[in-house]
Structures are given as C-alpha cells and as structure tokens.
Design an enzyme around this catalytic site. Sequence first.
Site, PDB file in Angstrom:
ATOM      1  N   GLY A  42       0.845  -1.195   0.000  1.00 41.45           N
ATOM      2  CA  GLY A  42       0.000   0.000   0.000  1.00 41.45           C
ATOM      3  C   GLY A  42       0.873   1.235   0.000  1.00 41.45           C
ATOM      4  N   HIS A  43       0.961   1.875   1.153  1.00 42.88           N
ATOM      5  CA  HIS A  43       1.789   3.080   1.316  1.00 42.88           C
ATOM      6  C   HIS A  43       1.428   4.149   0.291  1.00 42.88           C
ATOM      7  CE1 HIS A  43       4.196   0.646   4.005  1.00 42.88           C
ATOM      8  NE2 HIS A  43       4.433  -0.203   3.033  1.00 42.88           N
ATOM      9  N   HIS A  44       0.117   4.374   0.114  1.00 46.29           N
ATOM     10  CA  HIS A  44      -0.332   5.418  -0.801  1.00 46.29           C
ATOM     11  C   HIS A  44      -1.788   5.766  -0.504  1.00 46.29           C
ATOM     12  CE1 HIS A  44      -1.671   1.762  -2.954  1.00 46.29           C
ATOM     13  NE2 HIS A  44      -2.682   2.528  -3.359  1.00 46.29           N
ATOM     14  N   ALA A  45      -2.252   6.821  -1.140  1.00 47.98           N
ATOM     15  CA  ALA A  45      -3.666   7.217  -1.119  1.00 47.98           C
ATOM     16  C   ALA A  45      -4.060   7.527  -2.555  1.00 47.98           C
ATOM     17  CB  ALA A  45      -3.868   8.438  -0.223  1.00 47.98           C
TER      18      ALA A  45
END
Length: 131
Positions: A42-45
């Site tokens: 993930g590590h995102h938006a």
Amino acid sequence: MPLPVIGDAASGYTVAVEPGQLPFAVARVYWTYGTPADVLRGHHAHRTLEQLLVAVKGRLDVTLENSAGEQQKFTLERPDVGLYLPGLYWRTIRFHEQAVLLCLVSQPYSEASYIRDYAAFRDLAKAPDTL
C-alpha cells in the site's frame, strides 16, 4: 460491508456483486497474491478513486489514515466481507500467510490518481483546495 453469499456448506459458496450494490460503479478489478507473510503493501492514497478491498483468502490487516492523521485499523479475513475506501485515505496493508487481496475499483488505472508521498498527503489537511 457484508457481501451477498449464495450456496451452502454442502456445495460451496459464491459471492456475486451486482451493479448498484456498491457505492460506485466498478471500472477495474485486480488481485494481489504471492506476497510473503508480514509484508506491508500500500503506502499510498488516491485523490478520488474508490475501492472495495476483500480478503478472498487468508488474513489482511489494513490501517487507514485520513489527511488529518486519524487512523483506523481493520482485519479482513472473510471472503464475504469487504472494506470500502473512499478517496483520500492513506492505506497500509499487512499480508499474512498466503493471503489474496481482491480490489474492486471505481476508475481505470492512472498513475496521476496516486498520492505516494506521505508528507504531501498530510499537507492536504492544511490545503484541501489543492485536490
């Protein structure tokens, strides 16, 4: 979000999502598998993209954070339950042994929809008109 289940223990189960059952129209479907246990992804938006996350196999621990820094934690481990993510939530997903993540997505892939820099994501709380 519970998903509709058809079937029984004798013959097995099917989960089918029909148009109108989600808060968005599905434009893309993908799944992630083969991720080693305890790896964080993930590590995102996303700015406006919406998603439904489903652990179709195994267990996923999902941490969501809004741009104001408020966090929520969820465990996905049932193929008939999905986690709805609107835009502007930073996500981190911990995969457990042999987990498979299915994502139903509201928009076709576009790198421009991603916010990959955490500091830039947090700055959105200070300047929401930059969306």
